[in-house]
Design a protein around this motif. Structure first.
Motif, PDB file in Angstrom:
ATOM      1  N   GLY A 169       0.810  -1.205   0.000  1.00 54.83           N
ATOM      2  CA  GLY A 169       0.000   0.000   0.000  1.00 54.83           C
ATOM      3  C   GLY A 169       0.842   1.251   0.000  1.00 54.83           C
ATOM      4  O   GLY A 169       1.997   1.243   0.400  1.00 54.83           O
ATOM      5  N   SER A 170       0.262   2.341  -0.466  1.00 58.51           N
ATOM      6  CA  SER A 170       0.970   3.618  -0.478  1.00 58.51           C
ATOM      7  C   SER A 170       0.848   4.294   0.878  1.00 58.51           C
ATOM      8  O   SER A 170       0.195   3.787   1.782  1.00 58.51           O
ATOM      9  CB  SER A 170       0.382   4.525  -1.557  1.00 58.51           C
ATOM     10  N   SER A 171       1.457   5.455   1.005  1.00 56.77           N
ATOM     11  CA  SER A 171       1.441   6.171   2.282  1.00 56.77           C
ATOM     12  C   SER A 171       0.237   7.084   2.412  1.00 56.77           C
ATOM     13  O   SER A 171       0.101   7.795   3.394  1.00 56.77           O
ATOM     14  CB  SER A 171       2.720   7.009   2.421  1.00 56.77           C
ATOM     15  N   THR A 172      -0.626   7.094   1.404  1.00 60.31           N
ATOM     16  CA  THR A 172      -1.815   7.946   1.483  1.00 60.31           C
ATOM     17  C   THR A 172      -3.059   7.092   1.372  1.00 60.31           C
ATOM     18  O   THR A 172      -3.040   6.010   0.811  1.00 60.31           O
ATOM     19  CB  THR A 172      -1.827   8.987   0.346  1.00 60.31           C
ATOM     20  N   CYS A 173      -4.122   7.608   1.912  1.00 60.80           N
ATOM     21  CA  CYS A 173      -5.403   6.916   1.880  1.00 60.80           C
ATOM     22  C   CYS A 173      -6.345   7.741   1.032  1.00 60.80           C
ATOM     23  O   CYS A 173      -6.831   8.786   1.463  1.00 60.80           O
ATOM     24  CB  CYS A 173      -5.949   6.775   3.291  1.00 60.80           C
ATOM     25  N   ALA A 174      -6.578   7.346  -0.204  1.00 63.50           N
ATOM     26  CA  ALA A 174      -7.363   8.143  -1.138  1.00 63.50           C
ATOM     27  C   ALA A 174      -8.840   8.114  -0.777  1.00 63.50           C
ATOM     28  O   ALA A 174      -9.374   7.089  -0.357  1.00 63.50           O
ATOM     29  CB  ALA A 174      -7.167   7.623  -2.555  1.00 63.50           C
ATOM     30  N   LEU A 175      -9.505   9.254  -0.938  1.00 64.09           N
ATOM     31  CA  LEU A 175     -10.943   9.290  -0.763  1.00 64.09           C
ATOM     32  C   LEU A 175     -11.610   8.557  -1.916  1.00 64.09           C
ATOM     33  O   LEU A 175     -11.122   8.587  -3.044  1.00 64.09           O
ATOM     34  CB  LEU A 175     -11.441  10.736  -0.743  1.00 64.09           C
ATOM     35  N   PRO A 176     -12.728   7.899  -1.659  1.00 62.07           N
ATOM     36  CA  PRO A 176     -13.466   7.310  -2.778  1.00 62.07           C
ATOM     37  C   PRO A 176     -13.870   8.402  -3.769  1.00 62.07           C
ATOM     38  O   PRO A 176     -14.155   9.538  -3.389  1.00 62.07           O
ATOM     39  CB  PRO A 176     -14.698   6.699  -2.101  1.00 62.07           C
ATOM     40  N   ARG A 177     -13.882   8.054  -5.022  1.00 61.77           N
ATOM     41  CA  ARG A 177     -14.314   9.001  -6.046  1.00 61.77           C
ATOM     42  C   ARG A 177     -15.781   9.348  -5.810  1.00 61.77           C
ATOM     43  O   ARG A 177     -16.629   8.454  -5.699  1.00 61.77           O
ATOM     44  CB  ARG A 177     -14.144   8.365  -7.418  1.00 61.77           C
ATOM     45  N   PRO A 178     -16.130  10.612  -5.716  1.00 61.55           N
ATOM     46  CA  PRO A 178     -17.502  10.959  -5.348  1.00 61.55           C
ATOM     47  C   PRO A 178     -18.470  10.862  -6.515  1.00 61.55           C
ATOM     48  O   PRO A 178     -18.105  11.046  -7.682  1.00 61.55           O
ATOM     49  CB  PRO A 178     -17.369  12.416  -4.883  1.00 61.55           C
ATOM     50  N   ASN A 179     -19.715  10.579  -6.201  1.00 64.39           N
ATOM     51  CA  ASN A 179     -20.816  10.820  -7.118  1.00 64.39           C
ATOM     52  C   ASN A 179     -21.244  12.269  -6.946  1.00 64.39           C
ATOM     53  O   ASN A 179     -20.937  12.903  -5.924  1.00 64.39           O
ATOM     54  CB  ASN A 179     -21.986   9.884  -6.817  1.00 64.39           C
ATOM     55  N   VAL A 180     -21.979  12.802  -7.909  1.00 64.95           N
ATOM     56  CA  VAL A 180     -22.368  14.210  -7.848  1.00 64.95           C
ATOM     57  C   VAL A 180     -23.812  14.368  -8.296  1.00 64.95           C
ATOM     58  O   VAL A 180     -24.219  13.816  -9.331  1.00 64.95           O
ATOM     59  CB  VAL A 180     -21.473  15.092  -8.741  1.00 64.95           C
ATOM     60  N   LEU A 181     -24.583  15.107  -7.531  1.00 66.92           N
ATOM     61  CA  LEU A 181     -25.917  15.549  -7.927  1.00 66.92           C
ATOM     62  C   LEU A 181     -25.959  17.065  -7.807  1.00 66.92           C
ATOM     63  O   LEU A 181     -25.768  17.608  -6.719  1.00 66.92           O
ATOM     64  CB  LEU A 181     -27.000  14.922  -7.047  1.00 66.92           C
ATOM     65  N   VAL A 182     -26.196  17.747  -8.917  1.00 71.12           N
ATOM     66  CA  VAL A 182     -26.387  19.197  -8.916  1.00 71.12           C
ATOM     67  C   VAL A 182     -27.865  19.469  -9.142  1.00 71.12           C
ATOM     68  O   VAL A 182     -28.439  19.016 -10.144  1.00 71.12           O
ATOM     69  CB  VAL A 182     -25.545  19.882 -10.012  1.00 71.12           C
ATOM     70  N   ILE A 183     -28.486  20.178  -8.221  1.00 75.41           N
ATOM     71  CA  ILE A 183     -29.886  20.576  -8.357  1.00 75.41           C
ATOM     72  C   ILE A 183     -29.910  22.062  -8.685  1.00 75.41           C
ATOM     73  O   ILE A 183     -29.489  22.892  -7.868  1.00 75.41           O
ATOM     74  CB  ILE A 183     -30.679  20.306  -7.063  1.00 75.41           C
ATOM     75  N   ASN A 184     -30.378  22.384  -9.868  1.00 77.83           N
ATOM     76  CA  ASN A 184     -30.435  23.779 -10.304  1.00 77.83           C
ATOM     77  C   ASN A 184     -31.905  24.187 -10.408  1.00 77.83           C
ATOM     78  O   ASN A 184     -32.606  23.800 -11.345  1.00 77.83           O
ATOM     79  CB  ASN A 184     -29.732  23.963 -11.653  1.00 77.83           C
ATOM     80  N   LEU A 185     -32.366  24.952  -9.436  1.00 79.92           N
ATOM     81  CA  LEU A 185     -33.749  25.416  -9.429  1.00 79.92           C
ATOM     82  C   LEU A 185     -33.942  26.511 -10.473  1.00 79.92           C
ATOM     83  O   LEU A 185     -32.982  27.068 -11.007  1.00 79.92           O
ATOM     84  CB  LEU A 185     -34.119  25.921  -8.035  1.00 79.92           C
TER      85      LEU A 185
END
Length: 742
Positions: A169-185
């Motif tokens: 393993g590497s020395s960093t712990c990567a965040l999971p790749r995020p999903n995205v929801l943009v709500i544009n009213l």
């Protein structure tokens, strides 16, 4: 035994063993670049991840047994990932910690050993074979409640299709790749979301609320184009609602839709989808501009559910609407017996389906939800709520700020002075549209709850960014506007909501309000930044990622450009009789960027001559002949203009025919007997919203200007543009405006 701090994500991966019976089998699995690999023994794959972590520490993970919840997430650089919910009944306590067992391992997770000093994840089963390979890295994490232990692996003992065995393993712990929801009213002002309880509790109450969020161009189409591109309308070129300088057709013809947040995210492996309103005028030419004469669908979108031809609420109270799918095929929704086809509800359900499909395929999703709420519907003008919400806010207190139905607008530009008085009927309509707007947002609020619940059920709630904003604000009767006034440079129209929820990066137990000045052009840049997606073209926006965690960036804006182009590129006047000798008008023409407009004066003449610099317009035998002479004089002296006369309604049109539709405007100079009247629509303007010093300064294409001191005059009721006490500020802001326009 080494401490958690010193071990810091060291890892090793045990052997992968295939049974003799499965060894004879051959299975095809997808590889990078579209290749196909043949994997022997795909029926039984086993691997063990030994992940040591001090963030936040295995010992801090807590008890994963019932009624707790836990998940395992495996992510690969190929864009594939697996999120597996772990039945709490499969966990058992041991002398040194906890152990999870699933002998069938149909999901790929066979066993987990959780100890204060070690996390081991054993993987097995046919599900692993469809990951493919080779891969550049693998991320593994165990989530128990709100705590996570994880490891990032980029060194392997085996790394080929179906056999991905990490070595270190590497020395960093990567965040999971995020999903995205943009709500544009749609047409929802910053202070118009206070009656949305789910938004208040689960988005604002568990995230960051930006109290200084603005749009540079407060109009639906150019603002949405900015949210897609990260550019001012000055740069993306879609400047108003309809052609020739606006609408979906302009966005396509200029090529602006070739570089958007959709193409960036799609190119990085995200499944992308738009659900709701796209850009205005997504009809007409666009209805046959796609392959096979179908609707045009812009690039970058995997799922497309866009309102075509008409934008309506549908359901019991709203008119019929249509949706265009990703094949360019149009479907009509005309059931008004129930609210099953109420557009807000229907579109949100399709987003939930899209999320389920994406997660089941091991793909991250990027979804844009653009409901019609809280826009006024047509032809009735008022917003149309779902039947279950009709009249719930009918009795809310009326909205009466100090600048409501502003009585004295003599210091305002001509376009505002020309607005008719509101009167009792106009004020009643203002009140109706306000409470109806609130009612339409209740459906959005309910769907927000269902979406958040769906993300949690899929195991991706903590790793899904939810952003809510609006394309522009509106007036509720301020300054004498009727209905949902917008396009204007006033605070009610340029301020919009902006709330961000991202549990992986924002502490849901400590919500914050940020006063950082952010713009709609920042939204796509921030999404790309959080998702680790590169933007291949220059943009005007900036990532506000740092503000989400309270880590203010080293530099940030103190002001921004205000911009607006009128959809009316021609000008006209109406008449009631012959002008008198010496009556005078002048025509403004050329680009409306400050200090570049040209003008030419025209004076009606009975034969005694005109003032220097003016062009004579002979007064004819009748009024039609006289105004036709004015049109002819304009056409002869001003390049790229033509004129038309409509005698039935007594109207003279001056038409702009410049290649870029720069626009023209007739201005009245002298009208001794009130015989004619040029029409003054809201003109092109550019301005500066100075956030640091709390000023707004605007220059109009008519030569007029506005300057407001928002500290002493938050309602923008006293125009200080000609006040000698503010001359220094006007000079400073005028110079700054030209810098922003460079």
């Amino acid at each position: 035994m080494r401490s958690l701090q010193t071990l810091s994500l060291l890892a090793a991966l045990a052997a992968l063993v295939a049974s003799d019976a499965a060894a004879a089998a051959t299975t095809e699995v997808p590889l990078q670049g579209g290749r196909v690999g043949r994997v022997r023994g795909a029926g039984s794959h086993a691997a063990a991840l030994f992940v040591f972590t001090d963030e936040p520490g295995v010992a801090a993970l807590g008890d994963p047994r019932c009624p707790a919840t836990s998940t395992v997430r495996l992510g690969f650089d190929t864009g594939d990932y697996r999120v597996t919910a772990l039945p709490c009944g499969n966990w058992a306590a041991t002398a040194r910690g906890f152990v999870y067992d699933d002998p069938a391992a149909s999901t790929g997770v066979r066993r987990i050993v959780l100890r204060p000093d070690r996390l081991q994840i054993f993987l097995s089963g046919p599900r692993l074979a469809d990951i493919g390979g080779p891969v550049a890295y693998l991320d593994a994490s165990l989530q128990v409640g709100s705590t996570r232990a994880c490891g990032h692996f980029d060194r392997f003992k085996r790394n080929r299709a179906g056999r991905i065995v990490a070595a270190r393993g590497s020395s960093t712990c990567a965040l999971p790749r995020p999903n995205v929801l943009v709500i544009n009213l749609d047409d929802t002002r910053a202070d118009g979301i206070d009656r949305m309880p789910v938004l208040q509790s689960r988005l604002i109450g568990e995230g960051v609320n930006f109290s200084n969020s603005f749009v540079p161009n407060p109009l639906c189409c150019p603002s949405r184009a900015s949210i897609f591109t990260g550019l001012y309308a000055l740069h993306h070129g879609t400047r108003t609602l309809v052609p020739p300088i606006g609408g979906a057709t302009t966005f396509r013809r200029t090529g602006a839709d070739q570089q958007t947040i959709a193409t960036w995210m799609h190119g990085a492996g995200y499944r992308t989808g738009l659900f709701g309103k796209y850009l205005n005028a997504y009809s007409g030419v666009e209805a046959t501009a796609g392959p096979g004469g179908r609707f045009y669908v812009p690039p970058g979108w995997d799922r497309w559910q866009a309102m075509g031809f008409s934008e309506h609420y549908g359901g019991i109270n709203g008119p019929t609407y249509q949706l265009v799918d990703e094949q360019g095929v149009l479907t009509t929704y005309a059931d008004h017996t129930t609210d099953d086809q109420y557009s807000t509800d229907l579109l949100a359900q399709r987003i939930r389906d899209f999320a389920v499909e994406s997660v089941s395929r091991g793909k991250n999703f990027f979804a844009v939800f653009t409901p019609y709420a809280s826009h006024g519907d047509t032809p009735s003008v008022e917003p149309k709520p779902a039947q279950r919400h009709l009249n719930l806010f009918k009795d809310i207190p009326p909205w009466r700020p100090a600048n409501f139905d502003e009585a004295d607008v003599s210091d305002k530009p001509l376009w505002l002075q020309a607005l008719p008085p509101s009167g009792p009927i106009g004020i009643a309509v203002d009140d109706l549209m306000r409470y109806r707007a609130y009612e339409t947002l209740l459906s959005v609020d309910e769907q927000l709850a269902l979406l958040l619940d769906q993300f949690d059920a899929l195991g991706v709630g903590d790793d899904t960014i939810v952003i809510l904003t609006s394309d522009n604000g509106v007036t509720w009767g301020e300054h004498g506007f009727f209905g949902q006034g917008k396009e204007c440079p006033y605070e009610e129209a340029i301020r919009v909501p902006l709330a961000v929820r991202y549990p992986r990066r924002i502490d849901t137990a400590a919500p914050r309000v940020s006063a950082a000045p952010v713009l709609n052009i920042d939204v796509p840049v921030t999404v790309a930044d959080l998702a680790g997606v590169s933007i291949p073209v220059p943009v005007d926006g900036a990532a506000f990622t740092g503000w989400l965690t309270g880590a203010a960036p080293a530099t940030w804006r103190d002001d921004f450009l205000l911009e607006h182009w009128s959809a009316i590129r021609y000008s006209y006047l109406t008449w009631s009789g012959q002008p008198l000798d010496g009556d005078r008008v002048h025509l403004l023409y050329g680009p409306s960027v400050p200090s570049t407009r040209l003008e030419q004066a025209f004076e009606f003449d009975s034969g005694d001559g005109v003032d220097p610099g003016a062009i004579a317009v002979p007064i004819g035998a009748d009024e039609v002949a006289t105004y036709a002479a004015l049109g002819a004089a304009v056409q002869a002296s001003v390049p790229h203009t033509t004129y038309t006369i409509n005698t039935a309604i007594k109207r003279l049109n001056i038409n702009d025919t410049t290649p870029d539709y720069a626009g023209v405007q007739l201005m009245e100079d002298v009208d001794q007997a009130n015989r004619f009247e040029p029409v003054y629509p809201l003109p092109d303007y550019f301005g500066v919203r100075d956030i640091a010093n709390q000023y707004v300064y605007v220059e109009y294409g008519t030569g007029e200007a506005e300057l407001y001191d928002l500290v002493t005059d938050p309602g923008e009721m006293e125009n200080r543009a000609d006040d000698p006490d503010y001359l220094g500020e006007r000079i400073r802001l005028a110079a700054r405006l030209r810098e922003l326009l460079e």
